[in-house]
Design an enzyme around this catalytic site. Structure first.
Site, PDB file in Angstrom:
ATOM      1  N   LYS A 156      16.482  43.773  26.954  1.00  0.00           N
ATOM      2  CA  LYS A 156      17.906  44.045  26.778  1.00  0.00           C
ATOM      3  C   LYS A 156      18.773  43.222  27.715  1.00  0.00           C
ATOM      4  CE  LYS A 156      17.867  48.568  24.628  1.00  0.00           C
ATOM      5  NZ  LYS A 156      18.295  49.967  24.690  1.00  0.00           N
ATOM      6  N   LYS A 195      10.708  45.582  12.714  1.00  0.00           N
ATOM      7  CA  LYS A 195      11.002  47.010  12.591  1.00  0.00           C
ATOM      8  C   LYS A 195      12.323  47.237  11.876  1.00  0.00           C
ATOM      9  CE  LYS A 195      11.079  50.218  15.958  1.00  0.00           C
ATOM     10  NZ  LYS A 195      10.953  50.879  17.248  1.00  0.00           N
ATOM     11  N   LYS A 202      18.779  49.448  13.375  1.00  0.00           N
ATOM     12  CA  LYS A 202      20.212  49.619  13.124  1.00  0.00           C
ATOM     13  C   LYS A 202      21.000  48.385  13.520  1.00  0.00           C
ATOM     14  CE  LYS A 202      20.074  52.665  17.145  1.00  0.00           C
ATOM     15  NZ  LYS A 202      20.091  54.097  17.460  1.00  0.00           N
TER      16      LYS A 202
END
Ligand code: TRP
Length: 339
Positions: A118, A202, A205
């Protein structure tokens, strides 16, 4: 051996809309666990502030908090039986997180792969909150002495950190078994839902293509359309699981079918092996609509009454606090806080 009573805790961040992966990978299992053990389900709004510029979008956090709450309930979590609450309403999470910040070592957090991903190349520009995110997560769990934590594969490392923190706290303060060693409950590979556009990624969102995922708020038509458009290969479905070799899209669609139908991929292939994807996709579209559209409808119904959602969260927070307060009081004594 631990002497702690079995208790499940899990949580989701109130970020963008939830999708099929969240339902099959998490919510569906939460609903099942609810009848097996006492559970607590949290909307981790404090964690949401660690998202890039999260705090600049207060309205988004508010909206998503209510949306995630509605999704929990629409999926079948019963707030009368299982407290549903947002993290920020139970101050004990933050209190324990500070104490745990003083237990966890920099070296431990430096190893967290999610932070590395991140923060990317700009670690020095990341918030301290993002760095210490897994410490708050450990506090979420241990402030209730929760013993079982259903999480996805990607959160396993954070769970290990929570175990390390619990153990170091117990050792350093000489309080054997004060905090339990929480167990991850990893849901099987069948519930690892992949993108409809790329079977190697995966379902997420944040994927720029909305066709890559089924949102829990999608209409029946949209769901059916996305399934019909899902990437496949030109061959018929394989006869058994060995035939998934090199065919991740086929595997993903069959896994989704099996999870939605509460059966196994082998059983699905028993029925559809050798058949064309067009036929299978029709069946999958019908099944997905039958399972997901009612959740979307119920979410919309719940979200129409914000005051009721807020009341459920407040009530859940009160019940959660009743568990956390005595544990925090004891913890403060253990570390030497007067009061
Ligand atoms: N980090 C988790 C995730 O992104 C969310 C989370 C926060 C959580 N606190 C938790 C999950 C406590 C389980 C228990 O999925």
């Amino acid at each position: 051996m631990t002497t702690h009573k079995q208790l499940v805790l899990s949580g989701m961040q109130p970020t963008n809309t939830l999708h099929l992966g969240n339902y099959l990978g998490a919510l569906k299992n939460w609903v099942r666990m609810q009848s097996e053990m006492p559970c607590l389900f949290c909307v981790v709004d404090m964690h949401a502030l660690t998202q890039e510029s999260g705090y600049a979008k207060a309205d988004d956090v508010r909206r998503a908090t209510r949306e995630v709450t509605a999704a929990y309930i629409a999926a079948g979590v019963d707030p009368a039986r299982t407290p549903i609450f947002n993290q920020s309403q139970v101050a004990e999470h933050g209190e324990l997180a500070w104490i745990f910040n003083c237990v966890a070592r920099l070296g431990w957090l430096d190893r967290m792969t999610q932070f590395k991903e991140k923060s990317g190349k700009h670690k020095e520009r990341s918030s301290v909150g993002l760095y210490t995110y897994p410490v708050l997560m450990a506090a979420d769990i241990l402030v209730y002495r929760a013993t079982h934590v259903p999480v996805g594969e990607d959160q396993k490392q954070h769970l290990e950190l929570a175990r390390d923190i619990a153990q170091k706290f117990n050792n350093d303060f000489g309080v054997e078994d004060f905090f339990p060693q929480p167990e991850p409950v990893i849901t099987g590979p069948a519930t690892r839902v992949m993108s409809l556009r790329d079977g190697a990624k995966k379902m997420s969102k944040t994927d720029e293509s909305d066709n890559s995922r089924i949102n829990l708020t999608d209409s029946a038509d949209t769901i059916a359309q996305k399934i019909r458009k899902a990437k496949t290969d030109p061959n018929p479905l394989p006869e058994d699981k060995k035939g998934f070799e090199g065919r991740p899209e086929a595997e993903n669609l069959v896994n989704i079918y099996a999870a939605l139908a509460d059966t196994t991929p082998d059983a699905v292939l028993g029925e559809y092996g050798g058949k064309q994807f067009s036929e299978f996709k029709n069946a999958l579209a019908e099944l997905t609509v039958a399972r997901i559209a009612p959740i979307a409808d119920e979410m919309r119904r719940l979200l129409a009454d914000e005051a009721e959602i807020d009341r459920i969260l407040k009530d859940g927070a009160q019940k959660a606090r009743a568990i956390a307060a005595p544990i925090i009081a004891e913890t403060k004594k253990v570390v030497g806080f007067v009061g």
